[in-house]
Design an enzyme around this catalytic site. Sequence first.
Site, PDB file in Angstrom:
ATOM      1  N   GLU A  95       0.847  -1.185   0.000  1.00  0.00           N
ATOM      2  CA  GLU A  95       0.000   0.000   0.000  1.00  0.00           C
ATOM      3  C   GLU A  95       0.888   1.243   0.000  1.00  0.00           C
ATOM      4  O   GLU A  95       1.743   1.406   0.880  1.00  0.00           O
ATOM      5  CB  GLU A  95      -0.896   0.020   1.245  1.00  0.00           C
ATOM      6  CG  GLU A  95      -1.984  -1.038   1.251  1.00  0.00           C
ATOM      7  CD  GLU A  95      -3.207  -0.638   0.441  1.00  0.00           C
ATOM      8  OE1 GLU A  95      -3.225   0.496  -0.076  1.00  0.00           O
ATOM      9  OE2 GLU A  95      -4.133  -1.457   0.344  1.00  0.00           O
ATOM     10  N   HIS A 168      -3.424  -3.346  -8.514  1.00  0.00           N
ATOM     11  CA  HIS A 168      -4.750  -3.806  -8.130  1.00  0.00           C
ATOM     12  C   HIS A 168      -5.714  -3.661  -9.302  1.00  0.00           C
ATOM     13  O   HIS A 168      -6.643  -4.465  -9.476  1.00  0.00           O
ATOM     14  CB  HIS A 168      -5.230  -2.991  -6.932  1.00  0.00           C
ATOM     15  CG  HIS A 168      -6.253  -3.680  -6.090  1.00  0.00           C
ATOM     16  ND1 HIS A 168      -6.835  -3.091  -4.997  1.00  0.00           N
ATOM     17  CD2 HIS A 168      -6.810  -4.915  -6.166  1.00  0.00           C
ATOM     18  CE1 HIS A 168      -7.708  -3.931  -4.448  1.00  0.00           C
ATOM     19  NE2 HIS A 168      -7.707  -5.036  -5.150  1.00  0.00           N
ATOM     20  N   ASP A 178      -6.655   1.490  -8.433  1.00  0.00           N
ATOM     21  CA  ASP A 178      -5.332   1.750  -7.881  1.00  0.00           C
ATOM     22  C   ASP A 178      -4.306   0.746  -8.422  1.00  0.00           C
ATOM     23  O   ASP A 178      -4.681  -0.384  -8.736  1.00  0.00           O
ATOM     24  CB  ASP A 178      -5.369   1.698  -6.353  1.00  0.00           C
ATOM     25  CG  ASP A 178      -5.877   0.356  -5.800  1.00  0.00           C
ATOM     26  OD1 ASP A 178      -6.937  -0.113  -6.249  1.00  0.00           O
ATOM     27  OD2 ASP A 178      -5.211  -0.221  -4.915  1.00  0.00           O
TER      28      ASP A 178
END
Length: 272
Positions: A95, A168, A178
Amino acid sequence: MIEVKRHRFEGVQFDESPHTGGKITPRFIVMHYTAGGSALSSVRAIRERGLSAHLFVDRDGGIIQTVPFNLAAFHAGPSSWRGFDGLNQHSIGIENANFGFFDRRTSDGWTRTGLRTFAPHEVLVARHKNGGPEIAWELYPEAQLRALDAIVAALRAAYPTVQEVVGHDDISPGRKVDPGPAFPMARFQNQGGAAGSGTLRDDDLGEFEVVVRETLNLRGGPGTGFAVLRALTPGTRLRVLREEGDWRQVDLQGDRVPDGFVHGAFLRRVGP
């Protein structure tokens, strides 16, 4: 320089997540953006939602690890890539602190509900590769990208089964956007590694079949010191993508993505 020891980055902050699954053999690295502020705030926000990722990378390059690399994190959701379903079971999730998209233009730049206005030099204006309007996307700072360079290199070194870096939005198209157009995916797909990158030239060496009495080990790199990914049965068809000494990098799926290495002595050409 960072290194993996016992499935964790040595010297990196570890904030253990309670949301993990069983053991995995990582085959992909999946890039995300947090759609939020700092990496630490996103660690907390994701945890409250019952989700997790292996790493959180801040805009200044700071790294927080929350899940060991040999355990599943809950970052991918419904997903599919290269014949694998449920990418939580096959990938390391990263992330990246980044607000993502801004869908409202102002006289000073771009914004979306609840956020400040971002100036033109802070965004990339583009359409997403999976479709949609031309809007703005927060740029990823170079400090963050340099940290990701080191992360990807370290993960490839520690886990020779890792063969491709994806977004993703690749594994869940239509559902996720994303890390978005501002993320320089080619920078990481083109990094070296035992299994190579996801994009290959067109002049591969042709189609071959496995000629062994029992099975042939498909390995994560060109040598017996690399992990065995699977056993190939006699007659298995594959394409040889390149040679490395006595070893051959091969594609089993016909998608021009490297799947591993086999010893060239056990292959016989069957096609052009």
